[in-house]
Write an enzyme that holds these catalytic residues in place. Structure first.
Site, PDB file in Angstrom:
ATOM      1  N   LEU A 163     -21.612 -21.973  40.370  1.00  5.08           N
ATOM      2  CA  LEU A 163     -20.786 -22.354  41.514  1.00  5.08           C
ATOM      3  C   LEU A 163     -20.658 -21.247  42.547  1.00  5.08           C
ATOM      4  O   LEU A 163     -20.437 -21.520  43.720  1.00  5.08           O
ATOM      5  CB  LEU A 163     -19.380 -22.742  41.040  1.00  5.08           C
ATOM      6  CG  LEU A 163     -19.283 -23.943  40.103  1.00  5.08           C
ATOM      7  CD1 LEU A 163     -17.840 -24.158  39.674  1.00  5.08           C
ATOM      8  CD2 LEU A 163     -19.837 -25.189  40.782  1.00  5.08           C
ATOM      9  N   GLY A 164     -20.767 -20.006  42.099  1.00  6.48           N
ATOM     10  CA  GLY A 164     -20.577 -18.907  43.033  1.00  6.48           C
ATOM     11  C   GLY A 164     -20.526 -17.585  42.305  1.00  6.48           C
ATOM     12  O   GLY A 164     -20.890 -17.498  41.132  1.00  6.48           O
ATOM     13  N   PRO A 180     -26.535 -14.793  40.021  1.00 13.12           N
ATOM     14  CA  PRO A 180     -25.697 -13.612  39.836  1.00 13.12           C
ATOM     15  C   PRO A 180     -26.068 -12.883  38.551  1.00 13.12           C
ATOM     16  O   PRO A 180     -26.454 -13.504  37.569  1.00 13.12           O
ATOM     17  CB  PRO A 180     -24.275 -14.185  39.730  1.00 13.12           C
ATOM     18  CG  PRO A 180     -24.371 -15.567  40.283  1.00 13.12           C
ATOM     19  CD  PRO A 180     -25.751 -16.033  39.984  1.00 13.12           C
ATOM     20  N   PHE A 181     -25.956 -11.561  38.592  1.00  7.83           N
ATOM     21  CA  PHE A 181     -26.289 -10.738  37.439  1.00  7.83           C
ATOM     22  C   PHE A 181     -25.170  -9.735  37.225  1.00  7.83           C
ATOM     23  O   PHE A 181     -24.774  -9.041  38.141  1.00  7.83           O
ATOM     24  CB  PHE A 181     -27.625 -10.012  37.700  1.00  7.83           C
ATOM     25  CG  PHE A 181     -28.077  -9.126  36.569  1.00  7.83           C
ATOM     26  CD1 PHE A 181     -28.887  -9.635  35.557  1.00  7.83           C
ATOM     27  CD2 PHE A 181     -27.706  -7.778  36.509  1.00  7.83           C
ATOM     28  CE1 PHE A 181     -29.314  -8.819  34.510  1.00  7.83           C
ATOM     29  CE2 PHE A 181     -28.132  -6.965  35.463  1.00  7.83           C
ATOM     30  CZ  PHE A 181     -28.939  -7.491  34.465  1.00  7.83           C
ATOM     31  N   GLY A 182     -24.659  -9.709  36.019  1.00  6.72           N
ATOM     32  CA  GLY A 182     -23.573  -8.778  35.739  1.00  6.72           C
ATOM     33  C   GLY A 182     -24.052  -7.677  34.827  1.00  6.72           C
ATOM     34  O   GLY A 182     -24.543  -6.657  35.269  1.00  6.72           O
ATOM     35  N   SER A 206     -20.089  -6.932  23.235  1.00  6.95           N
ATOM     36  CA  SER A 206     -21.047  -6.410  24.211  1.00  6.95           C
ATOM     37  C   SER A 206     -20.375  -5.507  25.227  1.00  6.95           C
ATOM     38  O   SER A 206     -20.959  -5.201  26.254  1.00  6.95           O
ATOM     39  CB  SER A 206     -21.690  -7.577  24.947  1.00  6.95           C
ATOM     40  OG  SER A 206     -20.672  -8.323  25.593  1.00  6.95           O
ATOM     41  N   TYR A 220     -19.677 -16.897  13.065  1.00  2.00           N
ATOM     42  CA  TYR A 220     -20.851 -16.261  13.629  1.00  2.00           C
ATOM     43  C   TYR A 220     -21.965 -16.225  12.597  1.00  2.00           C
ATOM     44  O   TYR A 220     -21.723 -15.859  11.452  1.00  2.00           O
ATOM     45  CB  TYR A 220     -20.473 -14.815  13.962  1.00  2.00           C
ATOM     46  CG  TYR A 220     -21.112 -14.339  15.203  1.00  2.00           C
ATOM     47  CD1 TYR A 220     -20.414 -14.266  16.385  1.00  2.00           C
ATOM     48  CD2 TYR A 220     -22.449 -13.977  15.194  1.00  2.00           C
ATOM     49  CE1 TYR A 220     -21.025 -13.829  17.539  1.00  2.00           C
ATOM     50  CE2 TYR A 220     -23.061 -13.551  16.350  1.00  2.00           C
ATOM     51  CZ  TYR A 220     -22.345 -13.480  17.521  1.00  2.00           C
ATOM     52  OH  TYR A 220     -22.951 -13.061  18.650  1.00  2.00           O
TER      53      TYR A 220
END
Lengths: 668, 674
Positions: A381-382, A244-246, A314, A588
């Site tokens: 997982l999905g 998956p790519f968002g 982001s 950070y």
């Protein structure tokens, strides 16, 4: 803070709405770093939001007029079928991402740091507050701090050479089945390469100078939940691997294709599933397709007078599904919560079927929360397709602020006290001295003599009159949100606490600049890369009593490792505390060095990053606060969550996805 | 060989074979030379601006005390104690303040200048030279700026810490804060002066007192974390009366390592320092003590009495600052995770076994580094030869043997300072002159003096003889830790009368176990020690090693005999003690009874002439033997209300006695020598 994946959708496509799913991790390295560090950028009207307002701001009418608009979204997911009813809202990022985004660096094509003809640094474009400004001291800072020199330049190749790109190998039967679904797809090299990476240093380096061994064979753009179901079914039928790519802002190597994956790799790009399906004003929730990116989400909700308040650094690019998949954190979590606090309902398509809860309630006691198997599953997982998320009315008033402390220790003590009294503003971040000085390097040219005179006066007051050591002092940036009156009250409370720790209020402007930098700092890495400087950011969470020790030791470790690895110039090694909790803080780190004279900089870089992570763990810090594990930090998972813990996760994977269709090999 | 397994050790022992002979050591500078040429007063008033730790947060001693008192660690213990004892926390807090005041140091530049002035005067009178490796000082200077520093000097004399502070002043280094025994507090003025120049005082024993321990530990750690000043203490715990390095104590070492384990500091440097005396100030005092004449309590008047010492000549001192050792580097790969990750760091915790092993290993490593850089004077060689040739040896022969031993010592990696500008005869003569209280040259023969002191009218002959032998032995002892590995191989060869490597190794292993408290061995690496010994012997052509066998060469016989004889006093001493235990003792006994008993037993043997082993009278040897027997379960130790009692495990004792008494060894050596 975490960057989350983003997605884009092309305006041209007809109404597709769908949802998204897990995907990438978030933030680009530096960007993410920046974000995180910066604290939550959004607080104020950080650029993204501001941009949103500018872009679509006119639409904002009175609340009354908004309601009907909300109604419009109400035809839920009939995907294309329902699409007929409404023209879907277009995303800021087109389906062909390369049209407006850099293919080999961070962010928009039109926005970047350059050295102009006079040798002065400048930030191009019009998108950010810093855009079009000259930064007169950046060059000197780079020379002094990093030993960089304008004479030693190394540029990226200008274009993607498509002949280098591994060929797309897709089985014809699958293609036939796919065509039958009418779901959009592409086998073009550019599309595939764009989705083969996140924003880790090594990934960007490869883009600039080499080529990935393995990239997706095909990119598919489902338009809605049902499309995803079909794709996953096909993948199971043909035994394919889905990644998956968002938003593609991962900084954990989560998007990297396993080099030895023999099956066809499908990049499932959720960017076209980007619609707000409904808004429920009674319960203050919104049901949204998971491919929507942060800036679109906030802008569109804003049109109805609402926001989620989730602002990872982001957020310009990362997607809702990606946030869920990586356990994202936003800079304003003190008011709105992290993603796990925001999510009310999740729908995810897995090879085993669709997983979701039967109702949308604030809490239930029905065994372990299945959302917690989904959040942080990093696409193993999905695909998360639709999410119901809490929304809040847009706050009436926002105010930035900043406080100067004589040293980092006092600053941390103050943050700890503020957390103890549970009165943290929407965002509070504390940068160390090196980063404070870095902030100065990014100061734009001063418009008038008067301003520069004022600056000088301020400096004099703090260093001479108050006796702060300019090489010790550090700054906290603040963002308050809410009713005007309450904000002012809150502000006073916080400044009173700060005063007890020797903190001096240092003005709104400094605070606002701090958050603005969060968004542009990610661009700075690309500039560094042109001049033999490589850098990255990483984060951790740590109990309060170890914050100081951890920060000092990690920075020192970086310096020492650089020396041992033959890095010729002292590295830039700096940190900030970006989130406060009851029991600890998120820290950070930025780290950059000049690699001239080193033959294999990426390898050296990775060794140092590994050492830094070892140091974090040795000091009682966590493996990650919000960037996630991906493949970059897998080696430490076992010690982080114990054998049994890892076994539990594996058994879930085993049940949900026995054939490893979601084969990005993150996490486990 | 199987026996070597033991605990797994990630870092190798310090003596790597390649380094042994090629070992480069720094050059020495004599710092007294300049003192003899310029004004002490001006020196004492010089501008003193030491470099400091980069992370130092400047604070006064009083601020340190406050932060110790307020520390979570101490407050936690105070609360615990208050709960357990039902006392109010205020009362316990008061107690803590008292302890802290009794212990606390203070820094006064005035006191330091006073010391600088008077020590200059004293040192110039006592010593011919004070030699320092300046390279080591430079490294130290660097280290002090980088990370907190812990100084670990060898301990042979009270001069040790005075000398170190003096050197730090001379080289413009921050004066160390010294953990010193409380005894000094009895010396009124000196005690206060010491305190003002940075010493802090600890009770010698405070095992049971948790509050004391907590205050003390926190005090040390606070100074360390702040980088306030280098911390100095003696791993050996006390002055070695025998000049042999004592086995390390771990308590203080684990305290100074704790801030690193908790990651409160990035790193800590441990600096081994070797201080070698050509002639030890307390030499005769030590011999008396070893023979059971109690040591006088330190007092200012006692020190003044010692003034007559000032007219005496004590030769040279060599101070060698070893390379600072990074604790982080030592721990890397062994203690990679903070063991305190899952509990608040201020809770007192038992050290895990891993950490205990690590602390032990570091302690031994540091002592071995000290030993490596101890300077051996010609007199050490002379004493060793002399003790094998009693009652007298011809001067020429002595010179010849000393020269021969010089070669052997160098081959074994000993750090010898030989006056190259003098011919051997003169070098030996001047050594004899320096130690004329112990030896004299009579008609071309070198003999031991009767050291019987003026007031010792009642002392019998045995006692007098023992005194001078123990004094002389203290110098020979300086050679032993350099020679111990090859020598024990030589002893094993003679005991077993075998060529089989396996058998020799097992005998070596037995000896190493028995003598583990007597000499310094890195724990758990018997095989490496054995190989090391064999390597050195092979290098000197004493033996030839094949995969299965070890053969003594023709010309190697005499060397092997010498090496075995060097350790004969210990072999015989332990034999006598085991004989005593098997024959003379009844059921349970205390350490005191044991020492008295063995002393009488040995006196008888010596009077009747059935042994020549005077060194068995040394309480040091007796205590070490007892500790070894307890460790090997030959003697069982039980805790009682007032101390410990011991019982003998006859069966185990007999076995050990058999090992010792295997028919061949010792006697044959004796004849060989004669």
């Amino acid at each position: 803070m975490p960057g989350a994946p983003i997605s884009a959708c092309s305006a041209s496509r007809p109404p597709q709405r769908v949802t998204s799913h897990p995907a990438a991790q978030h933030g680009s390295a530096m960007a993410a770093a920046a974000e995180a560090a910066a604290g939550s950028g959004p607080g104020s009207q950080p650029p993204a939001q501001r941009r949103l307002r500018i872009l679509s701001g006119h639409l904002q009418g009175s609340p009354a007029s908004r309601a009907p608009e909300a109604e419009r979204f109400l035809s839920p997911s009939q995907c294309r079928a329902g699409g007929a009813a409404e023209q879907p809202v277009a995303s800021t990022i087109p389906k062909k991402r390369q049209e407006i985004l850099k293919w080999n660096g961070w962010g928009y094509n039109d926005s970047k740091f350059i050295f102009n003809k006079k040798g002065q640094a400048e930030f191009t474009g019009k998108r950010y507050r810093l855009s079009g400004m000259v930064l007169p001291v950046l060059k000197e800072w780079m020379e002094k701090t990093l030993g960089a020199s304008l004479e030693h330049k190394i540029t990226s190749r200008a274009f993607l050479n498509t002949s280098d790109v591994p060929p797309s190998i897709v089985n014809e039967e699958f293609l036939q089945d796919l065509r039958a679904t009418k779901i959009s797809y592409s086998q073009e090299a550019e599309d595939r390469v764009f989705r083969a990476h996140g924003h880790c240093l090594h990934e960007i380096f490869v883009l600039r100078e080499g080529m990935f061994k393995r990239i997706p064979d095909i990119v598919i753009w489902p338009g809605c939940h049902d499309d995803v179901v079909k794709i996953v079914e096909l993948a199971c039928k043909h035994n394919l691997c889905i990644i998956p790519f968002g938003g593609g802002t991962s900084v954990s190597s989560a998007l990297e294709c396993p080099a030895d994956e023999r099956r066809t790799i499908v990049s499932l790009d959720t960017s076209q599933m980007n619609q707000i399906l409904w808004i429920d004003e009674k319960n203050l929730t919104a049901h949204i397709e998971a491919g929507i990116i942060g800036q679109d989400l906030e802008r569109q909700l804003g049109e109805s007078g609402y926001c989620t308040g989730h602002e990872p650094d982001s957020m310009e690019f990362s997607s809702l599904g990606g946030w869920v998949a990586t356990r994202a954190s936003g800079m304003k979590k003190n008011i709105y919560g992290n993603i796990e606090d925001l999510v009310v309902h999740i729908k995810m398509v897995t090879p085993r079927g669709v997983i979701e809860k039967s109702c949308q309630v604030p809490r239930m006691s029905t065994g372990p929360d299945i959302h917690h198997f989904i959040m942080g599953s990093e696409g193993t997982l999905g695909v998360v397709t639709e999410v119901t998320i809490k929304i809040r009315p847009i706050p009436e008033y926002q105010k930035y602020g900043s406080v100067v402390f004589p040293n980092f220790e006092r600053g941390v003590a103050c943050l700890r006290e503020i957390a103890k009294q549970r009165c943290a503003p929407a965002s509070i971040r504390l940068v160390d001295n090196a980063q404070f000085q870095f902030g100065h390097a990014l100061k734009p040219q001063v418009a008038s003599i008067f301003t520069s005179f004022l600056d000088g006066l301020k400096k004099f007051y703090i260093t001479k009159f108050k006796g702060f050591d300019p090489n010790e002092l550090c700054v906290a940036t603040l963002l308050f949100e809410g009713d005007r009156e309450k904000v002012l009250q809150h502000e006073k409370q916080v400044y009173d606490i700060a005063a007890k720790f020797g903190g001096l209020a240092a003005g709104e402007d400094n605070g606002q600049r701090g958050y603005m930098l969060t968004f542009v700092i990610a661009y700075l890495r690309d500039l560094g890369l042109d001049y033999y400087v490589i850098g990255e950011s990483f984060e951790t969470s740590v109990p309060w009593d170890r914050v100081i020790d951890l920060c000092r030791n990690v920075k020192e470790r970086i310096v020492r490792e650089c020396k041992e690895k033959g890095v010729q110039f002292a590295p830039f090694s700096t940190c900030r505390v970006t989130q406060t909790y009851d029991a600890g803080a998120c820290v950070y780190f930025y780290f950059a060095f000049n690699y001239r004279g080193i033959s294999d900089p990426i390898h050296v870089y990775e060794q140092i990053e590994t050492a830094a992570r070892e140091e974090i763990l040795a000091n009682g810090g966590s493996l990650s606060h919000h960037h996630g594990v991906g493949k970059l930090r897998k080696q430490w998972m076992k010690e982080s969550i114990s054998d049994v813990g890892l076994g539990m996760l594996k058994s879930v994977k085993e049940y949900v996805d026995p054939n490893n269709i979601f084969g990005n090999r993150n996490l486990l | 060989m199987a026996a070597a397994a033991g605990r797994s050790r990630l870092w190798a022992p310090m003596y790597s074979q390649k380094e042994l002979t090629s070992k480069k050591r720094d050059e020495f500078e004599d710092i007294l030379e300049e003192r003899r040429q310029s004004s002490d007063l001006r020196y004492a008033m010089k501008c003193y601006t030491p470099v400091i730790y980069k992370g130092l947060s400047a604070c006064k001693p009083s601020a340190i005390k406050d932060s110790v008192l307020q520390s979570e660690q101490l407050q936690y213990v105070i609360k615990q104690l208050s709960k357990e004892m039902g006392e109010s926390t205020d009362i316990i807090q008061e107690e803590a303040i008292e302890i802290l005041d009794e212990m606390g140091h203070n820094l006064h530049i005035g006191a330091i200048r006073f010391f600088a002035f008077s020590l200059s005067k004293i040192f110039k009178r006592l010593f011919q030279k004070v030699c320092v490796n300046e390279e080591g000082i430079q490294k130290l200077q660097q280290a002090i700026q980088e990370h907190p520093v812990v100084l670990l000097p060898s301990h042979r004399s009270y001069i040790d810490f005075l000398m170190l502070s003096y050197l730090f002043y001379t080289y413009d280094l921050a004066l160390p804060v010294i953990a010193a025994g409380m005894d000094f507090l009895g010396m009124k003025i000196v005690g206060e002066l010491l305190r003002r120049s940075g010493a802090f005082f600890i009770r010698r024993t405070f095992g049971g007192n948790r509050l004391y321990w907590a205050v003390f530990a926190e005090y040390v750690k606070t100074m360390l974390r702040n980088g306030y000043a280098p911390i100095e203490f003696f791993l050996e715990g006390t002055r070695s009366r025998t000049a042999k390095t004592l086995t390390p104590k771990f308590g203080l070492l684990s305290i100074v390592m704790e801030p690193f384990f908790k990651r409160e500091v990035f790193d800590t440097y441990l600096v081994p320092i070797s201080i070698s005396y050509e002639r030890i100030l307390e030499e005769s005092l030590y011999a008396y003590e070893l023979l059971g004449v109690p040591k006088p309590k330190e007092s200012t008047s006692g020190l003044l009495k010692a003034r007559k010492i000032l007219s005496d000549n004590f030769g040279s001192i060599h101070v060698y600052f070893g390379q600072p050792v990074s604790l982080r580097t030592l721990a890397s790969g062994r203690i990679d995770r903070c063991p305190y990750r899952l509990v608040p760091r201020h809770l007192p915790q038992r050290l895990s076994e891993d950490i205990q092993d690590f602390v032990t290993d570091v302690a031994y490593k540091m002592e071995l580094l000290q030993i490596e850089n101890m300077v051996l004077s010609p007199w050490v060689l002379i004493a060793s030869v002399l003790l094998q040739n009693l009652p007298a040896i011809d001067f020429e022969l002595l010179v010849e043997k000393t020269l021969w031993l010089k070669g052997l010592t160098q081959a074994f990696g000993g750090f010898l300072e030989w006056p190259d500008n003098l011919c051997a005869n003169k070098a030996v003569t001047s050594s004899l002159a320096l130690h004329s209280n112990i030896v004299s040259l009579v008609n071309g023969q070198v003999v031991l003096n009767d050291v019987g002191m003026e007031d010792g009218a009642t002392e019998d002959l045995v006692f007098k003889q023992a005194l001078s032998i123990l004094m002389c032995g203290a110098y020979r002892n300086q050679l032993l830790n350099v020679f111990v590995r090859p020598s024990l191989v030589a002893v094993a060869l003679q005991m077993t009368q075998s060529f089989r490597k396996e058998e020799i190794y097992s005998c070596f292993n037995f000896l190493r176990d028995i003598f583990f408290d007597e000499f310094i061995f890195f724990p758990g690496i018997a095989l490496k020690d054995f190989e090391e010994g064999c390597f050195l012997l092979t290098k000197c052509d004493v033996i030839q090693v094949t995969p299965q066998e070890i053969l003594v060469t023709e010309k190697g016989n005499s060397v092997a005999a010498f090496l075995a004889a060097l350790f004969r006093p210990f072999m015989e001493g332990y034999q006598i003690i085991s004989r005593y235990l098997s024959k003379e003792t009844k059921e349970a006994f205390t350490e005191k009874q044991f020492i008295l008993g063995i002393r009488n037993f040995a006196f008888q043997l010596l009077e009747t002439g059935s042994t020549q082993c005077y060194e068995v009278l040394s309480s040091d040897l007796q205590k070490n033997a007892l500790a070894a027997f307890v460790r090997l379960d030959i003697v069982r130790r039980m805790k009682t209300t007032n101390g410990f009692t011991y019982t003998v495990n006859k069966e185990a004792l007999n076995k050990t006695a058999e090992m010792f008494d295997s028919p061949i060894p010792i006697r044959k050596l004796v004849t060989a020598r004669l």
